[in-house]
Structure formats: structure tokens, C-alpha cells
Design an enzyme around this catalytic site. Structure first.
Site, short mmCIF file in Angstrom:
data_model
loop_
_atom_site.label_atom_id
_atom_site.label_comp_id
_atom_site.label_asym_id
_atom_site.label_seq_id
_atom_site.Cartn_x
_atom_site.Cartn_y
_atom_site.Cartn_z
N GLU A 161 0.80 -1.23 0.00
CA GLU A 161 0.00 0.00 0.00
C GLU A 161 0.83 1.28 0.00
O GLU A 161 0.84 2.04 0.98
CB GLU A 161 -0.96 0.00 1.20
CG GLU A 161 -1.91 -1.17 1.23
CD GLU A 161 -3.01 -1.02 2.29
OE1 GLU A 161 -3.08 0.03 2.95
OE2 GLU A 161 -3.80 -1.97 2.44
N GLU A 357 -5.11 -8.66 1.36
CA GLU A 357 -5.70 -8.36 2.67
C GLU A 357 -7.19 -8.12 2.46
O GLU A 357 -7.60 -7.50 1.47
CB GLU A 357 -5.12 -7.07 3.29
CG GLU A 357 -3.73 -7.19 3.81
CD GLU A 357 -3.22 -5.87 4.40
OE1 GLU A 357 -4.04 -5.05 4.85
OE2 GLU A 357 -1.99 -5.68 4.38
C1 FCB Z 1 -4.16 -2.06 5.73
C2 FCB Z 1 -2.76 -2.35 6.21
C3 FCB Z 1 -2.69 -3.38 7.30
C4 FCB Z 1 -3.81 -3.21 8.30
C5 FCB Z 1 -5.14 -3.12 7.60
C6 FCB Z 1 -6.32 -3.01 8.53
O1 FCB Z 1 -4.20 -0.79 5.16
O2 FCB Z 1 -1.98 -2.79 5.13
O3 FCB Z 1 -1.43 -3.31 7.89
O4 FCB Z 1 -3.56 -2.13 9.12
O5 FCB Z 1 -5.14 -2.05 6.72
#
Ligand code: FCB
Length: 448
Positions: A161, A357
């Protein structure tokens, strides 16, 4: 009804170094150590020590992963644990050796991210990502990791990210290092992708395979036609700057123009293009929610977005998420995942996608029978189903890693927001699987 995953679809869980490792004394300091020690920066004052004390509880955590039955585990390497300046740090290297070998011994594929936001403090002090030299240092670090682990890591991500590093770090100042300099944030975004491209080249030369990057492409939805320009601007800062650079298209022309009051773009070098768009083998997407752009409500300035919209060239707007929300206040919209997949595929056709994620901070009920997190189960179940429908419609998605294996330090929210399928007691470090951990384990086991 059981979820119908495509053949070979990879399921796993994800974590990141600063959020779980602890053992700050066993590594060099990073931007998040410095930032979290600043009063007020992290809501509950939590710092990287002890986090989940993962470094000292490695075997237990590996066993939990095996109990869950995951195919793959996505972790991140802490740059200041692995390296001391330009030298390897032996204890850190030993730790990641044990982590990687421990995964392989349990039949779990290691998926390594090289940069999940923890920049060595000395590089931050020297200017951080707005400084081109940071990209070169990152490439050296990537080469060193490639040389050490190429034979055992199954899949590599350069960055996690980069939007957060660039814009939360250097524009809104909500994340480390807490700078509020819009011009610098654009230079950071550019140098992050430059560092990524250089790292891809160096990893490939070291023999590493399956090389990619993880973005958080957030679908930006205009609530009314009058907000179309604002929506386009938000999409440029949130998504297109990264996707266009990776696709070899350079900085989006509309952004070049709209941000000309905060930067002269002199950090852009035309001959960087080939590096910025170095071929990748896969791309990761972290999907949580969408952004809805609405007319500004001038009586309620608090509702005006603080992150992407903190950017001065941004037209007045308001982010207007719709219920239901998670504990983070993020709109729950499983179908939005397909919008993100489309935006990625439009820019990078033919590049397979992994959801790296997805998950939720939700309310949990604890009683004598356990920790009940029904909303998390529903969230993940709905997203997995939306994802498999998208695959049926032709999107080339090969895997999914839930966020997160266990409760951890949620950056500026500290311990106040919990995403784990396994509870971690912040005082004792005790791990307790929640209902969602058992449910995910059943989903994994139910596959043919
Ligand atoms: C993302 C991050 C991760 C975590 C989630 C909830 O943006 O990559 O580390 O904090 O959000």
C-alpha cells in the site's frame, strides 16, 4: 453452502512486521518507533514493544498457522531487523530463516513483503521517501533479501500500500513520519514506485520468483454527477498515480496539472519509465471498502475527508460512506471488490491478482464458550463469495489472504481496533482463537 473456489485457489492469512513482532531491542529503529512515541500520534499510546511479541513466540504462531490449515502465510520483513545500514543483521536474518523454514516444514508457502511501512529511522531522517536516494537504498535491501531467501520464499511483494506511505505519511500526517507536505507526498509516491521497480530488477537477478507489489486500490464512487471532477481527482491520488506508473503511462496528466501548485514535478525523470513499469508476475490488492464522494457539507467540516482530500488541489468534497460500517467506520460493500479488480485489470491486463488483505474490525462478544465475532465471519464469507463470483466472470484472481491472523497494533489506532481471527491479550500475549478462526479453518478444510 460451501464456497466454490477455483482449482488451485490459494487461501491464507496476512500480518506485518511492526504490527506483531515486538523485540524492538533486537533491531534498528524505524519511522513507526519514532512516530508512536510522539504524544497523541497513536490513540492509546501503544508502541512497537511488545506488540504481539511474535519474535519470541514464533513457534507458537507457526503452530497456529498450521492448526488453521492455511496454504500460504503473508508476512513482512522488517528492514531495520534484517539490515543494519548496508550490512545484514545476523540475529534478524536468523529470525527470518527460522520463520521461513518453520513455514516450509509445516507445508505453508512463505509470501514475503519487503516494505510494510517500517522505514529505518536513519533513512527517514535523511528525507524519507520524498528523497530519491531512499529508492536506491530500498533496492539494495531487496537484493540482499533476494540473495538470502530466493530459494525458499514462494512469492514476493516489494511494497504494501504505497498510498498509505506517501499520503498518510507525508500529506495528512496521520501515519509515520507525520509530515504534512503535499508536494513531498507526491515525490514519495513516485519514489516508492521507483524503489519498487528497482527492487523487482534486483530480486529477479537474485533468482527470486513470483515478484509483485500490493496496492490498496479503492473504488471511488461519485454520489452525484456534480461530483465527477472531485471523484476523478480522488481516484488519481488514491489509485491512478500508482497504476499508471506501473503500467508505463507516467504520472496521470490530470494530476500533473491539478497538483502544479504544490509541486513542479522536477523529481520525475523521463528515463525512469522502464524501471517504474518493470514487468511484474502478479499484483496484490488489499480490499476493505469503497469511497463515496458527495457534495461538501459546509456546516459539518469534520466530515470532510482528511487524507486524500487533505491534498490542497482537491476540490471541496465530503466522503459519505453508507451503512453497514465496520468498527473502523468503513462501509461494508463486498461487491466493491469487483470494481477494484476492474480498475486493476484495465491498467495491467494479463497480470494475475491476489487479494492480499481483506477483513474487518468488529464488535466481539466474549463469554464462557469463547469469543464470538459473527460480523467478521459474515464479512469474510461475503467477500469470498463476491470474489469467487468475480472469478467466474473472468477476473484472474488466484488467491486470498485474510487480514489478520491475530489481533495486532493497528497503526495509529493502537490496540483499539482488532482485526484478528485469533485474540491476543495485549498484557499477557496469550493467543485465543475466536469463532472466525475456527470457521476459516473449516472453510479451508472443506475444499476438495
Ligand atoms: C491495511 C494495512 C494493514 C492493516 C489493515 C487493517 O491498510 O496494510 O497493515 O492495518 O489495513
Amino acid at each position: 453452502m460451501a464456497i466454490d473456489f477455483p482449482p488451485g485457489f490459494e487461501l491464507g492469512v496476512a500480518t506485518s512486521a511492526w504490527q506483531i513482532e515486538g523485540d524492538v531491542a533486537g533491531r534498528g529503529r524505524c519511522n513507526w518507533d519514532d512516530f508512536s512515541e510522539r504524544p497523541g500520534a497513536v490513540v492509546d499510546g501503544a508502541t512497537g514493544e511488545p506488540a504481539c511479541d511474535h519474535v519470541h513466540r514464533l513457534e507458537e504462531d507457526l503452530d497456529l498457522l498450521m492448526w488453521m490449515g492455511v496454504d500460504a502465510y503473508r508476512f513482512s520483513i522488517s528492514w531495520p531487523r534484517a539490515m543494519d545500514g548496508d550490512r545484514l543483521r545476523p540475529e534478524g536474518i536468523d529470525f527470518y530463516d527460522r520463520l521461513i523454514d518453520g513455514l516450509l516444514a509445516r507445508g505453508i508457502r512463505p509470501v514475503a513483503t519487503l516494505f510494510h511501512w517500517d522505514l529505518p529511522s536513519e533513512l527517514e531522517a535523511a528525507g524519507g521517501w520524498p528523497n530519491r536516494d531512499t529508492a536506491l537504498r530500498f533496492a539494495d535491501y531487496a537484493a540482499a533479501m533476494g540473495e538470502r531467501y530466493a530459494d525458499r520464499v514462494d512469492r514476493w511483494a516489494t511494497l504494501n500500500e504505497p498510498w498509505c506511505s506517501a499520503f498518510l505519511g507525508y500529506c495528512s500526517g496521520y501515519f509515520a513520519p507525520g509530515r504534512k507536505e503535499p508536494g513531498a507526498s507526491l515525490a514519495a509516491a513516485y519514489h516508492l514506485i521507483l524503489g519498487h521497480g528497482l527492487a523487482i530488477e534486483r530480486l529477479r537477478s537474485a533468482g527470486a520468483r513470483n515478484l509483485g507489489i500490493v496496492l490498496n486500490v479503492i473504488p471511488v464512487i461519485s454520489e452525484t454527477e456534480s461530483m465527477d471532477d472531485a471523484t476523478r481527482h480522488v481516484d488519481a491520488v488514491q489509485n491512478r498515480i500508482f497504476l499508471d506508473l506501473l503500467a508505463g503511462r507516467g504520472v496521470p496528466a490530470d494530476l500533473r496539472q491539478s497538483a502544479s501548485s504544490v509541486t513542479d514535478w522536477s523529481f520525475v525523470r523521463e528515463d525512469d519509465n522502464a524501471v517504474l513499469s518493470a514487468p511484474i508476475d502478479w499484483i496484490g490488492e488489499n480490499y476493505y471498502s469503497v469511497m463515496r464522494v458527495a457534495e461538501p457539507d459546509l456546516d459539518n467540516t469534520a466530515a470532510i475527508g482528511q487524507d486524500t482530500a487533505a491534498f490542497p488541489a482537491c476540490p471541496p468534497l465530503r466522503f459519505a460512506p453508507r451503512p453497514p460500517f465496520t468498527d473502523m467506520g468503513w462501509e461494508i460493500l463486498p461487491e466493491g471488490i469487483e470494481l477494484a479488480l476492474r480498475e486493476i485489470t484495465d491498467h495491467l491486463p494479463g497480470v494475475p491478482i491476489w487479494i492480499c488483505e481483506n477483513g474487518a474490525a468488529v464488535e466481539e462478544v466474549t463469554d464462557a464458550d469463547g469469543i464470538h465475532d459473527a460480523v467478521r465471519i459474515e464479512y469474510i464469507d461475503d467477500h469470498l463469495r463476491a470474489l469467487t463470483r468475480a472469478v467466474e466472470r473472468g477476473f484472474d484472481v488466484r488467491g486470498y489472504y485474510a487480514w489478520s491472523l491475530m489481533d495486532n497494533l493497528e497503526w495509529a489506532s493502537g490496540w483499539t481496533k482488532k482485526f484478528g481471527m485469533i485474540r491476543v491479550d495485549p498484557e499477557t500475549g496469550t493467543r485465543t482463537p475466536k469463532d472466525s478462526a475456527r470457521w476459516y479453518r473449516d472453510v479451508l478444510a472443506a475444499r476438495p
